[in-house]
Design a protein around this motif. Sequence first.
Motif, PDB file in Angstrom:
ATOM      1  N   TYR A 136      16.077   0.936   2.342  1.00 27.38           N
ATOM      2  CA  TYR A 136      14.595   0.991   2.177  1.00 27.38           C
ATOM      3  C   TYR A 136      14.556  -0.416   3.003  1.00 27.38           C
ATOM      4  O   TYR A 136      15.239  -1.585   2.984  1.00 27.38           O
ATOM      5  CB  TYR A 136      14.191   0.389   0.887  1.00 27.38           C
ATOM      6  CG  TYR A 136      12.849   0.359   0.610  1.00 27.38           C
ATOM      7  CD1 TYR A 136      11.799   1.371   0.470  1.00 27.38           C
ATOM      8  CD2 TYR A 136      12.202  -0.879   0.216  1.00 27.38           C
ATOM      9  CE1 TYR A 136      10.489   1.080   0.434  1.00 27.38           C
ATOM     10  CE2 TYR A 136      10.553  -0.966   0.319  1.00 27.38           C
ATOM     11  CZ  TYR A 136       9.907   0.065   0.230  1.00 27.38           C
ATOM     12  OH  TYR A 136       8.641  -0.157  -0.077  1.00 27.38           O
ATOM     13  N   LYS A 196      -1.968  -3.200   2.521  1.00 26.07           N
ATOM     14  CA  LYS A 196      -0.984  -3.255   1.614  1.00 26.07           C
ATOM     15  C   LYS A 196      -0.736  -4.774   1.544  1.00 26.07           C
ATOM     16  O   LYS A 196      -0.034  -5.531   2.245  1.00 26.07           O
ATOM     17  CB  LYS A 196       0.384  -2.663   2.442  1.00 26.07           C
ATOM     18  CG  LYS A 196       1.045  -2.161   1.220  1.00 26.07           C
ATOM     19  CD  LYS A 196       2.221  -0.915   2.048  1.00 26.07           C
ATOM     20  CE  LYS A 196       3.069  -0.436   1.219  1.00 26.07           C
ATOM     21  NZ  LYS A 196       2.908   0.204  -0.118  1.00 26.07           N
ATOM     22  N   THR A 302       6.408   6.321   0.387  1.00 27.40           N
ATOM     23  CA  THR A 302       7.726   5.970   0.943  1.00 27.40           C
ATOM     24  C   THR A 302       8.596   6.166  -0.140  1.00 27.40           C
ATOM     25  O   THR A 302       9.935   6.600  -0.142  1.00 27.40           O
ATOM     26  CB  THR A 302       7.574   5.053   1.713  1.00 27.40           C
ATOM     27  OG1 THR A 302       6.709   5.167   2.749  1.00 27.40           O
ATOM     28  CG2 THR A 302       9.201   4.682   2.308  1.00 27.40           C
ATOM     29  N   ALA A 303       8.198   5.343  -1.047  1.00 26.55           N
ATOM     30  CA  ALA A 303       9.146   5.042  -2.274  1.00 26.55           C
ATOM     31  C   ALA A 303       9.248   6.341  -3.274  1.00 26.55           C
ATOM     32  O   ALA A 303      10.498   6.685  -3.482  1.00 26.55           O
ATOM     33  CB  ALA A 303       9.261   3.800  -3.126  1.00 26.55           C
TER      34      ALA A 303
HETATM   35  C1  COI Z   1       6.445   2.333  -0.691  1.00 27.01           C
HETATM   36  O1  COI Z   1       6.252   3.494  -1.007  1.00 27.01           O
HETATM   37  O2  COI Z   1       7.186   1.901   0.202  1.00 27.01           O
HETATM   38  C2  COI Z   1       5.832   1.213  -1.487  1.00 27.01           C
HETATM   39  O3  COI Z   1       5.561   0.069  -0.661  1.00 27.01           O
HETATM   40  C3  COI Z   1       5.511   1.256  -2.895  1.00 27.01           C
HETATM   41  C4  COI Z   1       6.102   0.175  -3.632  1.00 27.01           C
HETATM   42  C5  COI Z   1       5.435  -1.052  -3.973  1.00 27.01           C
HETATM   43  C6  COI Z   1       7.630   0.377  -4.246  1.00 27.01           C
END
Ligand code: COI
Length: 360
Positions: A136, A196, A302-303
């Motif tokens: 990530y 964001k 994404t996460a």
């Molecule tokens: C992501 O999906 O990358 C996000 O930013 C969500 C998160 C705050 C974990």
Amino acid sequence: MDVSVERIAEKELKAKPAGKKLGFGVHFTDYMLVMSYREGAGWAAPAIKKYGAFSLDPAAMVLHYGQAIFEGLKAYRGREDRVYLFRPADNLHRMNDSAVRMCMPVIPVDEVLAAMQQLLSLERDWVPDIGGASLYIRPTMIATEAALGVRPAREYLFFIILSPVGAYYPEGFNPVKICVTDKYVRAVRGGVGNVKTAGNYAASIIAALEAQAKGYTQVLWLDAVERRYVEEIGTSNIFFLIKGELITPALSGSILPGITRDSVIKLARSWGIKVTERPITINEVIAALEDGSLAEIFASGTAAVISPVGALNYKDREYPVNGETTGPLAQRLFDELQGIQYGERRDHFGWRVPVEHAAK
Ligand code: COI
């Protein structure tokens, strides 16, 4: 811009976490990228250095007035030691949209992308090689100027940190249970719901905690004015499959324009599925659940990747979705997205970007 690199001695490198115990965002790699900004001088050249704490003045404006924006994207390990990014420029352009709204300086996208590539080349070994896991990437910008007047700061720090991650939800990629909240709201039009920025997440935590106390994984947010229109789920966008049509709330100004959301729309349309971006009320969703015309609900992010919703709670009544199992469209989208991200399927849209090996 030339990127400076402060190498760490081999013996100071961290041990990498065991594959199955990655969790989400709990391990961090050896290096990070930092780049500072000063009004008048602009952005300094990026530097890659040892991951570690920053020193911040207690009056740093981010700590008081919350000028903080971030992004989330991932690096994926495919076959034959290949590593890929997914639509990275889109994340950086979205970061600039956030910067404009929060009166922060925009970043030079091409240079930052090149510097991010350099960081990733150095940290390639941290990209996990187990299915579903990834590295990530968290680009972030904060206001660092020490001052207490409410105005845009004149100094900022941009940084990128990296974290090897598994699934975001404890359920993995299995269906999650979601609770609709009409007690709290996430964002209003004209506010900052479509950017964001850190405060959006701070404000969401209490609703997530209350949902978790009732046995739900996340919250489904409704619009702030009428508390009728569906907005998004926790940290992701939402889709409903009703009578063969895939419906997602239109980007009204209070919803985050997800890059995975956009990918889902494009993929589904390319498969001949009708996709509609429009306002959808919670009553329409509940009615479709009751009359059996709603086949699937899933979240995209994404996460979260594609997270099927197995049950929805609204006004203390629980409605099962698709027999609490993953529906075929959610599965197909998950497989296709992951297939593209890990380099196993054809990338018709040109979303995949390879990470090069570092020059030794
Ligand atoms: C992501 O999906 O990358 C996000 O930013 C969500 C998160 C705050 C974990």
